[in-house]
Every structure is written in structure tokens, then in C-alpha cells.
Write a protein that holds these residues in place. Structure first.
Motif, PDB file in Angstrom:
ATOM      1  N   GLY A 172       0.725  -1.216   0.040  1.00  0.00           N
ATOM      2  CA  GLY A 172      -0.105   0.086  -0.031  1.00  0.00           C
ATOM      3  C   GLY A 172       1.025   1.255  -0.105  1.00  0.00           C
ATOM      4  O   GLY A 172       1.749   1.383  -0.936  1.00  0.00           O
ATOM      5  N   LEU A 173       0.750   1.948   1.254  1.00  0.00           N
ATOM      6  CA  LEU A 173       1.824   3.102   1.293  1.00  0.00           C
ATOM      7  C   LEU A 173       3.263   2.588   1.076  1.00  0.00           C
ATOM      8  O   LEU A 173       4.229   3.294   0.886  1.00  0.00           O
ATOM      9  CB  LEU A 173       1.917   3.665   2.838  1.00  0.00           C
ATOM     10  N   GLN A 196       4.956   1.039  -0.862  1.00  0.00           N
ATOM     11  CA  GLN A 196       5.579   1.084  -2.344  1.00  0.00           C
ATOM     12  C   GLN A 196       6.357   2.358  -2.368  1.00  0.00           C
ATOM     13  O   GLN A 196       6.915   2.629  -3.201  1.00  0.00           O
ATOM     14  CB  GLN A 196       4.251   1.275  -3.278  1.00  0.00           C
ATOM     15  N   ARG A 197       6.161   3.459  -1.461  1.00  0.00           N
ATOM     16  CA  ARG A 197       6.636   4.490  -1.413  1.00  0.00           C
ATOM     17  C   ARG A 197       7.694   4.733  -0.552  1.00  0.00           C
ATOM     18  O   ARG A 197       7.923   5.757   0.572  1.00  0.00           O
ATOM     19  CB  ARG A 197       5.691   5.595  -1.003  1.00  0.00           C
ATOM     20  N   GLY A 198       8.591   3.595  -0.273  1.00  0.00           N
ATOM     21  CA  GLY A 198      10.072   3.574   0.480  1.00  0.00           C
ATOM     22  C   GLY A 198       9.696   3.037   1.799  1.00  0.00           C
ATOM     23  O   GLY A 198      11.069   2.931   2.854  1.00  0.00           O
ATOM     24  N   GLY A 199       8.673   2.216   2.039  1.00  0.00           N
ATOM     25  CA  GLY A 199       8.496   1.665   3.419  1.00  0.00           C
ATOM     26  C   GLY A 199       8.970   0.157   3.332  1.00  0.00           C
ATOM     27  O   GLY A 199       9.605  -0.301   2.209  1.00  0.00           O
TER      28      GLY A 199
END
Lengths: 639, 205
Positions: free
Chosen positions: B46-47, B49-52
């Protein structure tokens, strides 16, 4: 996603929960499927879109969830089967329609899929959307595995057509994204021709008698569900502990009883349908156990329903001990897990339970001090980073403590350090311009701070429009910044009205943000957020004008999309001679403040270095370095 | 069908968004399903994908279907595309008997890039991992992938390495067949080389 219409019936494949729901809908003969993108539900419609041509069905991304369900209801009235899928928040958007639809009723099978997100991994909340079943008196099915996703989706269509009302299927984020073995069945050979008999009319008046019809349908659904066998018991005849569970929690409970070594003492009542609750089955099992544990995510939906049934039959059942949310054996927040259920079981049965050797646990816990958190942030080259940088600079220069009203999308991360914590409020789709509209009218009450509302291009069409019309009508004073990256980026780059292409990959008609602004009589300017100077000048000026709603469109393609379209133009470098590091007096703009992951603060040299693997070459950081140390050269010139 | 040495066999596959750990877990799941086992691959994204951090759980059994989440501190193995993520996950799934197989290439969190947090020295990180598992495989998966021309192949290198341990009831041939189901033949030569490099790394370790 894959075309699931091509799968061979009877051949077991590894399939995601969401794909299995899509396949189930195809097997049920769905003709129209619609949705608005929202994780964890997005793959359902994407899978159907990618299967639409070969399956001969119509699939669309709609502007919002209410419109999606209304479109699906149209199929129902034309005698076909329709489905709308959404995340839990979407159920709220569609709720007004749902609460009237349930009174007017449906014809062709109509199914609403809600994918809830316990723990809010990709959501602004972890709302339990099962409430809609109670509010609107709708049957509710809850699968536990991808195989059940397929099976219960098919059942949902059958049930809907039998009772003449909408049926809700509730998925969960973990289930949506779980892959497991699924054996597809056959696809229907022929579907009816759509036709709305002009003598058939669907509305809600007279309300009271029709309300009764709605209740009768729910009662009928209860009988059909009992006959369908989706609720079943697994365990000893007279268990010491009865677990009543739904969704993934059924599997957690099954594993937990093995983990605590209580397999023979614990029975599980698997609830594949949780509204209406099967009263007869529940009474039968309450009579055989004195301790009852509830395992469900998030709200005590089954727990409160079962206790209500128990209250009516307490004389014949005698005293029972209930364990669940009220007793702390089921957390009221977050996801359940096998370990959490095991701990609850062990506590109730007085069994020992430890996850592993306590000395190991202590050591592993202490070692976590070495592990820096992994904060999420905008991607390298993301236009939103540049946009928030400009807002930060301008609001600081403006000096009147400006407020930024946020909204839903990648740019929600404006609340985090990656967006300079510049966003002051975020709630639901479209709430940003609504809050800004109110702030902009507080001028009459002495509110003097400037107001910016940021809204993405997809959100603009979803729910921002009514708030903008409201602001225009009432002459509210704020600046709307449309962060137009030409994609629904957060949920997987689905098309939206502004992009002009449709879910099935056909050409639609692009709906133009500028034309809408012009139609509303709003002054607007289109800017490139990568051009920091021009963007900041325009934003500063817009804030100074005041007196009404002004629109700035920050237009720049999502960096991830751009990477696939040939990439960005610049090759970046940092000149170590010019970079003054901590001594610069720049407050380490580039690494500490700007925070693009392509720029790394080198502890050894005390200077900034560029990570060439991460940097995409957007060129923005070259504009912020006061020493001119960050250089941008055209890629072609150096290639 | 070969009996499972561990039943359930619980493998955590972790890394940072964009490293391809979801793909690796799918390949593994597909290979095991094809071999006849009950497989559940749970993914969290989910989120992320943005570096987590991104974690998948590959759960294999000969018996009942398992849920998408494994019990805490019971993983059979942790396969990590990033060494700090291996340590993070030991805090949730680790126990004295766990096997850890990790890429040695750090991907620094944003706070570290910003100079606000520290990333442990490789030797300290390696020693800490070693102290928290039965056996650590500290492998240059990214370096091996770069030898093949693309860092993204590190996930397949690690899959190859996993095949070289006595944990799975299947071998590299089955994993290769699953890769072949997901990739066009034109990409398979590189994938085969990556698997072979992984196998060689773990045999040399």
C-alpha cells in the motif's frame, strides 16, 4: 492484472483474494462492474477490466463509489448482474444511495464488495464497513480464503437475485492481497438481453410498508443463508471454549488452538455470513459451551449480535462467560493474528503461552535500537515534493501563518516530513476544499490567515467539485492548488476523467480541469511545479490578491509514470568543492530539509553526495542549493 | 509429494518497496502450489510502495489452509533483500531456531539519508543478526545481480540461495519452472543465471 476469464475450470491456480472475487463475479455472469480505485480493493476492478474484452462485459472506473454503485444498479434494473467494489471509505460515499436502494429493491443480482483495512495499512482509517449491513438491512458475507472469495461472490449474486436486494461481501486487506490455491468453475454460456420493463418502477414510497418489505427480504436471506451451509462448526460436540469467528480470524482461531495445544477443547463456529446472524445455529452452539470467545476484525459486530440473541434466551441457556472486545480478549483496534487469538485462548483456558524463549525476546527487542524506522516519502523526482517545497517557501515568506488543507492521494504525505509537514488537516476524499471553503468565509469573523487547499487530479473529480461550487457561490477566499500528476498514482495509476482513457483501455472523453474552472468562472493558472521560481511567484501573488477562490494547477506527470515514458532529462551531480556541508549556513537544505532520497548526507565527509541509482534526474534540487553545488546537465550531452 | 521438514513451513520474505520481494514470494508460492502443497502467500503493501518496509509471508503446509499471517516468533526462515529489514523482522518473527538469509546491501532509510538517524556498521549488523538466529547467510545478492547487469535480480539470486538450503521440499528446477510461468522466455536466461548464482553463493557460505 491477469485476464482471469481465460483460466481453465477445474484447474487449481495461485490466485489473489481480489482476483478470486473478480473470477467469482465472472462465473456469476456479471455484466457491469464499476469501482473507484482504493486500496485494498483496487485489483478487483483492474482484474475485471483486463478480462472485460474476452468475457464480453462492461467495466468502468467511475468518478466515485456512489456513482459506481448507481451504475451497477442500472444493470440490475435492466435484468443483468452488476457489481461495485470499493474500500471501506467508499461505503460511506455510497451510503445515501444504499439506504434508499435497500427500500426500492433490485432485480438482477447486485453485489457491493467492501475491502476493509484493519490497521489502516493503506487507509486514513480502519473503519469496519460491516455497519452498512445493519444500517441498510443487507445480507453480509465474509470469506476467509481466496477460494471462499470466489465461492461467496457467486453466492452473493444468487442471494441478491433471490431476495431482490443488494448483498454485501466484506473482504479484508490481508485477504485481498493473499494468494492461495483457487479452483475456478465454469463461466456462464449466455446472459440475458438487457431490458427495463417500463412497468417496473423502483422507488421508496410509501416508506413504511416498503420498510417492512425490506425487513422481510432480510428474513428470507437468513433462511437462504442457513440452507447454503456457509456457516459451520468444527470441533468437539461440547467444547470447553467456543470461538465464533469470521474472515481471516477463523483461520487464526484454528491455528491458535493448535499453538496452545487445546485442539480437542476448542470448537470454532465459522461464520461465512454475519448478517443476518443465523440465530438457530448460534443458539444450538451456545447451549453446548459455557465459554465463548469472539474472533473478528475490527468492530464487535458478531459479538454484539450474539449477545443480543443470548439476552433473549438467557433463561433456557443459563449463565455463560463471553470473551471478546468487552473483556480485552479481542483488541478494539488493529488486526487480529494467530498469536493474539492464541494469547486470548491460553488466558481463558488457563494454559501457558509464550511466543518464544524470554531471553531471546529480550535480546531481539534490545537489538531493535539499531533499526531506524523506515519513513515513507515521495518518490525521487515526485512533483509533489517540489510543490510542497514551494508552498513551504511561499507560506514562510508570506508570514501570516498560512494553513494548508489537505486531501487524499500520494500528496496526503504532505503531513509527513517528506512534505515538510506542511499540511494541516486531512480527512476524506474532497474534504480539503470543503474545509478551505469554511476557513475562507471566516474572514467575516476576523480569521486573517491565508488558506491553500491541495487536491489531486483524481480527487478533484471524485468529491472536490461540490465544495468548489460552494466556495464559488459563497465567495469563499482561498487558493486551490490542483496537484495534477495525470494519474491516480497512490492506488496503481488507474485512469481518471482528466486522462481521457477508460478502465477497458478505450478512448473516453477527457474532462478538462481548466474548462471546469473556466465554467465556474474561476481564475486559473497552469504551472510546472519543477519550475520553483515561477511556481513560488504565482503562489505568492495568488495569496496576496485575496477576496475569492483562485486556482493554480501544478501540472507535472507522476515521476513513476515518467520513468516508464523515457525518464527525466537531467544527469545530476554534486560538486564536492562547492558543497559546504554543515558550514554552508543553508541549514542543509538538500538533505535535511528537501529530503529527496537521491541526496545523501555523507557522515564521513560532512557533505552531500548524490546516489545515482536513486536519482531520476528531475533537476529540482539544483534550484535549491545556495552554493550552486548541485549541477544538472542534460543526459544526452553526457551519454 | 515430499514430506515437509517443517510443517507448517513459514518463510518471511522482506525488503524495501521496489526490491521485488512480492514477486519473489509469488514465485515461491506458485512453485510450492504446483508441487502439491497447501500454500498461502500473505502480502502487505500500500503506502509501502513509497519507500517503506514490505513483507510477504509464504506459508506452506501439508494439512489445513493457513491464514495470511504467521504466528509471531515462529518463522522457519527469514529471507531479506535488505539487512536492516532482516533485523527488524527478527523482532517479530525471530526465535533461536530461525534461519536468516539476507542480502548484504544496505538501503538507507530517509532519516539516515537526512543525517538524523544512524545505520549500523555492517560488521555490527551482521554480528547482531548472527546472535539472533540459528544460522545466518550474509550474501552479496545485489553484487551478484549487478554482475548480471541489473540490481533487480537480487530477489531471484536470494531465491536460488534459498533452494540451496535444506528447508524447501522443492529445488531450483521447480522455482525455475515457476519463474518461467511468470516471465517471457526472453527474460529466462538471466533468471536462470541469477538462480545459479544464488545457489553458488549459499554453497560457498
Amino acid at each position: 492484472m491477469a485476464d482471469v476469464s481465460k483460466l481453465a475450470p477445474g484447474q487449481k491456480v495461485l490466485m489473489q483474494g481480489n482476483e478470486a472475487i473478480a473470477r467469482g463475479a465472472l462465473e456469476a455472469g456479471v455484466s457491469l462492474a464499476a469501482a473507484y480505485p482504493g486500496n485494498p480493493s483496487s485489483e478487483i476492478l483492474q482484474t475485471l477490466a483486463d478480462s472485460a474484452r474476452s468475457a464480453g462485459i462492461y467495466v468502468e472506473w467511475s468518478t466515485n463509489e456512489k456513482v459506481a454503485l448507481e451504475s451497477a444498479a442500472a444493470a440490475s434494473y435492466a435484468g443483468l448482474r452488476g457489481m461495485a467494489s470499493m474500500k471501506q471509505n467508499g461505503v460511506n460515499v455510497a451510503q445515501d444511495f444504499i439506504c434508499n436502494l435497500t427500500i426500492s429493491g433490485t432485480k438482477g443480482g447486485l453485489v457491493l464488495v467492501t475491502c476493509d483495512d484493519p490497521s489502516g495499512v493503506s487507509s486514513t482509517n480502519e473503519q469496519d464497513a460491516r455497519f452498512i449491513a445493519r444500517v441498510a438491512c443487507l445480507p453480509l458475507l465474509e470469506p476467509a480464503t481466496p477460494a471462499e472469495c470466489l465461492k461467496l461472490t457467486k453466492l452473493a449474486f444468487e442471494l441478491s437475485e433471490q431476495i431482490g436486494n443488494l448483498v454485501v461481501l466484506r473482504g479484508l486487506a490481508r485477504l485481498s492481497h493473499t494468494r492461495a490455491g483457487v479452483t475456478p468453475g465454469p463461466l456462464p454460456e449466455a446472459k440475458p438481453r438487457p431490458h427495463w420493463d417500463p412497468n417496473e418502477r423502483w422507488f421508496t414510497i410509501p416508506v413504511v410498508p416498503r420498510h417492512q418489505v425490506m425487513l422481510d427480504k432480510l428474513a428470507q436471506a437468513g433462511e437462504l443463508i442457513a440452507a447454503a451451509g456457509v456457516n459451520y462448526y468444527d470441533g468437539p460436540v461440547r467444547p470447553e471454549l467456543l470461538v465464533i469467528a469470521s474472515g481471516s480470524s477463523r483461520l487464526y482461531a484454528d491455528e491458535a488452538r493448535r499453538l496452545v495445544g487445546a485442539g480437542g477443547r476448542v470448537g470454532i463456529l465459522h461464520m461465512g455470513a454475519t448478517w443476518p446472524l443465523d440465530q438457530e445455529l448460534i443458539l444450538e452452539h451456545l447451549a453446548r459451551a459455557d465459554k465463548i470467545l469472539f474472533a473478528e476484525e475490527v468492530d464487535p459486530h458478531i459479538e454484539s449480535g450474539v449477545k443480543s440473541i443470548y439476552a433473549q434466551h438467557v433463561r433456557e441457556l443459563g449463565l455463560k462467560d463471553f470473551y471478546g472486545q468487552e473483556t480485552g480478549h479481542k483488541p478494539p483496534i488493529g488486526e487480529l493474528s494467530p498469536s493474539r487469538v492464541a494469547a486470548a485462548m491460553a488466558d481463558i483456558l488457563g494454559l501457558p503461552w509464550q511466543e518464544t524463549d524470554p531471553a531471546y525476546l529480550a535480546k531481539a527487542k534490545a537489538a531493535q535500537a539499531l533499526v531506524a524506522p523506515r519513513q515513507v516519502g515521495f518518490c525521487p523526482g515526485c512533483p509533489h515534493r517540489a510543490s510542497y517545497w514551494s508552498m513551504k517557501q511561499v507560506l514562510s515568506a508570506d508570514g501570516r501563518e498560512g494553513i494548508v488543507s489537505g486531501d487524499i492521494g500520494c500528496y496526503t504525505m504532505g503531513v509527513l516530513p517528506t512534505g515538510y509537514e506542511r499540511v494541516n488537516a486531512v480527512h476524506c476524499m474532497g474534504s480539503g476544499p470543503g474545509i478551505a471553503s469554511g476557513l475562507g468565509k471566516l474572514r467575516s469573523q476576523g480569521f486573517e490567515q491565508p488558506v491553500i487547499s491541495v487536491v489531486g487530479d483524481s480527487t478533484f473529480f471524485h468529491a472536490a467539485l461540490p465544495a468548489l461550487v460552494n466556495a464559488r457561490w459563497n465567495n469563499s477566499d482561498y487558493v486551490l492548488v490542483v496537484l495534477d500528476n495525470s494519474a491516480t498514482a497512490m492506488t496503481g495509476f488507474q485512469p481518471h476523467p482528466g486522462t481521457g482513457s477508460t478502465a477497458m483501455g478505450q478512448a473516453g472523453t477527457a474532462v478538462d480541469v481548466e474548462q471546469i474552472c473556466a465554467g465556474l468562472g474561476l481564475p486559473y493558472t497552469v504551472l510546472d511545479p519543477y519550475d520553483l521560481e515561477a511556481t513560488q511567484e504565482a503562489l505568492y501573488d495568488a495569496l496576496q490578491i485575496g477576496g475569492g477562490l483562485r486556482v493554480l494547477i501544478f501540472r507535472r506527470t507522476c515521476a513513476l509514470v515518467q520513468n516508464k515514458r523515457g525518464g527525466h532529462p537531467w544527469r545530476m551531480s554534486v560538486d564536492p568543492q562547492l558543497c559546504r556541508g554543515e558550514d554552508c549556513g543553508c541549514d542543509r537544505f538538500c538533505t535535511r530539509v528537501f529530503r529527496c532520497p537521491g541526496l545523501v548526507f555523507d557522515q564521513a565527509t560532512g557533505k552531500t553526495v548524490l546516489d545515482e541509482v536513486v536519482c531520476v534526474g528531475c533537476g529540482v534540487c539544483a534550484q535549491i542549493c545556495p552554493a550552486g553545488a548541485i549541477k544538472a546537465r542534460p543526459k544526452e550531452a553526457t551519454a | 509429494m515430499k514430506a515437509l521438514k517443517y510443517d507448517p513451513l513459514d518463510i518471511v520474505v522482506t525488503g524495501v518497496g521496489g526490491q521485488g520481494n512480492v514477486l519473489a514470494s509469488q514465485v515461491l508460492g506458485l512453485a510450492l502450489l504446483t508441487a502439491g502443497y497447501e500454500v498461502t502467500v500473505g502480502e502487505t503493501y500500500g503506502l509501502s510502495q513509497r519507500g517503506g518496509s514490505v513483507t510477504s509471508q509464504v506459508r506452506v503446509s501439508s494439512g489445513p489452509v493457513l491464514g495470511p499471517m504467521m504466528p509471531d516468533h515462529r518463522a522457519t526462515a527469514i529471507v531479506s533483500l535488505e539487512p536492516l529489514e532482516a533485523l527488524r523482522l527478527l523482532g517479530v518473527y525471530g526465535h533461536p531456531g530461525v534461519v536468516v538469509l539476507t542480502n548484504d546491501r544496505p538501503l538507507r532509510p530517509l532519516g539516515v539519508l537526512a543525517g538524523e538517524q544512524l545505520y549500523p556498521e555492517p560488521a555490527e549488523l551482521r554480528a547482531t543478526l548472527e546472535s539472533l538466529c540459528a544460522k545466518l547467510y550474509w550474501l552479496p545478492a545485489t553484487a551478484a545481480a549487478l554482475e548480471l547487469g541489473n540490481h533487480i535480480l537480487a530477489n531471484v539470486v536470494l531465491l536460488g540461495a534459498l533452494c540451496g538450503l535444506d528447508l524447501l521440499p522443492i529445488g531450483a528446477a521447480e522455482v525455475e519452472a515457476a519463474l518461467g510461468d511468470m516471465f517471457p522466455e526472453s527474460k529466462m536466461a538471466l533468471n536462470r543465471e541469477a538462480l545459479a548464482k544464488g545457489l553458488a553463493l549459499v554453497r560457498a557460505a
